[in-house]
Scaffold this active site. Structure first.
Site, short mmCIF file in Angstrom:
data_model
loop_
_atom_site.label_atom_id
_atom_site.label_comp_id
_atom_site.label_asym_id
_atom_site.label_seq_id
_atom_site.Cartn_x
_atom_site.Cartn_y
_atom_site.Cartn_z
N LYS A 47 0.90 -1.38 0.19
CA LYS A 47 0.01 0.13 -0.02
C LYS A 47 0.98 1.20 0.19
CE LYS A 47 -1.62 1.37 4.02
NZ LYS A 47 -1.42 2.94 4.52
N ASN A 48 1.89 1.35 1.03
CA ASN A 48 2.61 2.27 1.16
C ASN A 48 3.30 2.85 -0.03
OD1 ASN A 48 1.07 3.12 3.21
ND2 ASN A 48 2.67 2.38 4.79
N ASP B 80 4.75 0.16 12.24
CA ASP B 80 3.57 -0.66 11.60
C ASP B 80 3.30 -2.06 12.04
OD1 ASP B 80 3.11 1.82 10.30
OD2 ASP B 80 3.52 1.22 8.31
N ARG C 278 -8.77 0.34 5.26
CA ARG C 278 -7.88 1.32 4.54
C ARG C 278 -6.57 0.56 3.84
NH1 ARG C 278 -7.50 6.83 7.43
NH2 ARG C 278 -6.36 7.20 5.70
N CYS D 265 -4.53 7.99 9.45
CA CYS D 265 -4.60 7.59 10.91
C CYS D 265 -4.13 8.48 11.74
CB CYS D 265 -3.70 6.25 10.85
SG CYS D 265 -4.75 4.86 10.21
N ARG E 96 1.74 14.61 13.36
CA ARG E 96 2.47 14.15 11.94
C ARG E 96 2.88 15.22 11.23
NH1 ARG E 96 -0.55 8.81 9.82
NH2 ARG E 96 1.50 8.59 8.61
C1 EPZ Z 1 4.68 6.43 6.38
O1 EPZ Z 1 3.99 7.43 7.09
C2 EPZ Z 1 3.69 5.38 6.28
N1 EPZ Z 1 2.44 6.01 5.67
C3 EPZ Z 1 3.14 4.89 7.81
O2 EPZ Z 1 2.25 3.97 7.53
C4 EPZ Z 1 4.45 4.43 8.48
O3 EPZ Z 1 3.96 4.34 9.96
C5 EPZ Z 1 5.55 5.53 8.63
O4 EPZ Z 1 5.97 6.11 7.30
C6 EPZ Z 1 6.88 5.02 9.22
O5 EPZ Z 1 7.44 3.95 8.54
C7 EPZ Z 1 2.64 5.98 4.29
O6 EPZ Z 1 3.58 5.60 3.77
C8 EPZ Z 1 1.39 6.76 3.61
P1 EPZ Z 1 7.41 9.51 8.42
P2 EPZ Z 1 4.93 9.01 7.35
O7 EPZ Z 1 7.43 10.69 7.77
O8 EPZ Z 1 5.55 9.08 5.85
C9 EPZ Z 1 8.33 12.67 11.84
C10 EPZ Z 1 0.48 2.65 7.98
O9 EPZ Z 1 -0.05 2.20 8.97
N2 EPZ Z 1 8.39 13.41 11.02
O10 EPZ Z 1 8.52 8.29 8.20
O11 EPZ Z 1 3.99 10.11 7.49
C11 EPZ Z 1 7.06 11.87 12.32
O12 EPZ Z 1 6.48 12.70 13.26
C12 EPZ Z 1 0.86 3.80 8.08
O13 EPZ Z 1 0.53 2.22 6.86
C13 EPZ Z 1 8.64 14.98 11.31
O14 EPZ Z 1 9.07 15.07 12.45
O15 EPZ Z 1 5.93 8.61 8.52
C14 EPZ Z 1 7.53 10.48 12.77
O16 EPZ Z 1 7.79 10.55 14.28
C15 EPZ Z 1 0.62 4.92 9.42
N3 EPZ Z 1 8.69 15.88 10.32
C16 EPZ Z 1 8.78 10.31 12.04
O17 EPZ Z 1 9.36 11.66 11.58
C17 EPZ Z 1 8.05 15.72 8.88
O18 EPZ Z 1 8.19 16.38 8.25
C18 EPZ Z 1 8.54 9.22 10.80
O19 EPZ Z 1 7.42 9.54 10.15
C19 EPZ Z 1 7.70 14.37 8.70
C20 EPZ Z 1 7.80 13.23 9.87
#
Ligand code: EPZ
Length: 430
Positions: A22-23, A305, A397, A117, A122
């Site tokens: 999915k991602n 995840d 989802r 979610c 985020r």
């Molecule tokens: C992706 O989310 C996935 N979603 C999430 O999957 C997954 O949990 C996550 O990566 C971690 O592997 C999609 O791919 C659509 P991140 P994403 O940016 O990209 C911080 C699922 O269940 N951060 O890697 O939003 C953030 O707060 C979902 O399939 C910042 O501080 O995650 C977090 O602590 C849920 N500033 C960390 O980085 C930013 O600008 C990692 O988030 C961006 C992120």
């Protein structure tokens, strides 16, 4: 509103086929409108998030031809409405990928701030930092992120935190910027590599995806391609954990075992047997489960995840375990639900302290988000008695025909939408 109703206590046995990631698919679809030529994408999972993004892409003028449930042709030459404020956008967080793709192609993008979610704050600061480094002017106005550039120019970008979304978004925009971009401290997840491979198959020049330094040389134009999305390592991991929690024996097919190393290592530590094949893994759980310590980390660490599924497993392991969530601060919301099934879990800050119990007891619980919802289903499958999981729209989802795949492994589970149907199920299984 639909529910899952489950009669637990039956070991899962048999074979299950895993769908596309999915991602990875979400980012690849968003990137597919970066060319005016027609792109064919295969091995898409037929899940709500994917269908919501396809709708959002259609809303901005992309031409989407569904070949079948798992394949589409996308033509981005009709994209007209670069500022995008559609209801469809708000439904999924991944609509933020349209920022990178539209900015790269049209040097202008505006996307409503994402939903998705609720697993903690985020932010998008790193995405914005990256776009600014490429020369875009970015502001938040009326609940949307608006980015605009006369020219996008390659740059050196250091990500203060490892972020999948920021890495992919910056990579997409930089693919069509002038000159060289380097992303340091990049995310290494398999889907980052898959998106890079997809963009390269459209003529981009991206090297190093899968390591923490990604180097991109911008190109002026991208072209058509045919691409098949990688298998979903989280769907695979979920079935592996379902096998373990029910003391089952399951062959999980159509996977890349390398992507599952962290999950496999933890199942071995818990006392399961895991056999790897070229494109399958078999999980056999015949011994009592052992306690352990787990910390979620960016890839190749143990995935956030899979954290709720892990806690569900450790909830019925011998002894006391700890699960530390280091990525999202609000990902323990399912613990109260699991307590209704008898779990003994205390959460202190970002650590869950889990004292294993012998067995869960069926109860009515509610899915707080996608992965936690899947984890509650696993708890229900292993529990004594009947479990009802409400709010399964979260699960839908990201999991295609979840209940059908589980039924194929011998589970007694039904998707229902009324109390009457729940009663009918109770009578059938009693
Ligand atoms: C992706 O989310 C996935 N979603 C999430 O999957 C997954 O949990 C996550 O990566 C971690 O592997 C999609 O791919 C659509 P991140 P994403 O940016 O990209 C911080 C699922 O269940 N951060 O890697 O939003 C953030 O707060 C979902 O399939 C910042 O501080 O995650 C977090 O602590 C849920 N500033 C960390 O980085 C930013 O600008 C990692 O988030 C961006 C992120």
């Amino acid at each position: 509103m639909e529910q899952y109703v489950i009669k637990g206590g039956i070991p899962l046995v048999g074979e299950v086929e895993i769908g596309g990631a999915k991602n990875a698919a979400l980012a690849i679809l968003a990137a597919s409108i970066m060319t005016d030529e027609t792109v064919t994408i295969d091995n898409l999972p037929d899940v709500r998030d994917i269908n919501a993004l396809l709708q959002a892409m259609e809303d901005i003028g992309a031409k989407i031809d569904r070949i079948d449930a798992h394949a589409v042709k996308v033509n981005g030459s009709f994209v007209r409405d670069v500022p995008v404020d559609y209801e469809s956008m708000k439904k999924i967080r991944a609509s933020y990928y349209l920022l990178g793709s539209l900015l790269g192609k049209y040097k202008r993008a505006e996307v409503t701030l994402p939903g998705g979610c609720n697993i903690g704050s985020r932010p998008m600061d790193l995405h914005i930092k990256g776009f600014r480094a490429l020369g875009a002017h970015v502001e938040i106005r009326n609940g949307a992120v608006a980015a605009e550039a006369e020219r996008l120019v390659g740059s050196h970008i250091y990500l203060d935190k490892v972020s999948v979304g920021a890495t992919i978004n910056i990579m997409m925009a930089a693919a069509m910027a002038e000159g060289k971009t380097t992303i340091e401290n990049a995310a290494k997840e398999p889907h980052v590599v898959d998106v890079a491979n997809f963009l390269n198959s459209m003529g981009a020049n991206i090297r190093g995806a899968g390591t923490d330094v990604i180097r991109i040389v911008g190109v002026e134009k991208l072209h058509k391609t045919e691409y098949s999305v990688i298998p979903d390592q989280i769907e695979a991991g979920t079935f592996m954990f379902a096998a373990a929690a029910t003391k089952g024996d399951v062959m999980v097919r159509n996977v890349i075992p390398k992507h599952l190393e962290a999950t496999t290592a933890k199942l071995l530590e818990a006392g399961c047997e895991v056999e790897e094949f070229d494109d399958a893994v078999r999980v056999v759980a015949s011994k009592p489960l052992r306690h352990m310590q787990v910390t979620t980390l960016p890839y190749p660490g143990f995935p956030t995840d899979m954290q709720p599924q892990m806690s569900v497993l450790l909830g019925i392991a011998e002894g006391t375990s700890t699960v530390t969530e280091s990525i999202f601060e609000n990902r323990f919301k399912y613990v109260d639900e699991l307590a209704r099934m008898g779990a003994d879990i205390k959460v202190e800050s970002n650590i869950a302290i889990i004292s294993g119990i012998k067995n869960y007891a069926g109860a009515r619980v509610s899915a707080p988000d996608l992965r936690a919802g899947a984890a509650l289903v696993i708890a229900g499958l292993s529990a004594e008695g009947i479990t009802i999981v409400d709010d399964i729209h979260y699960i839908q989802r990201g999991y295609e025909v979840f209940e059908e795949k589980l039924k194929g492994l011998g589970a007694q589970i039904e998707k229902v939408s009324s109390e009457k149907e729940i009663q009918k199920f109770r009578l059938k299984v009693s």
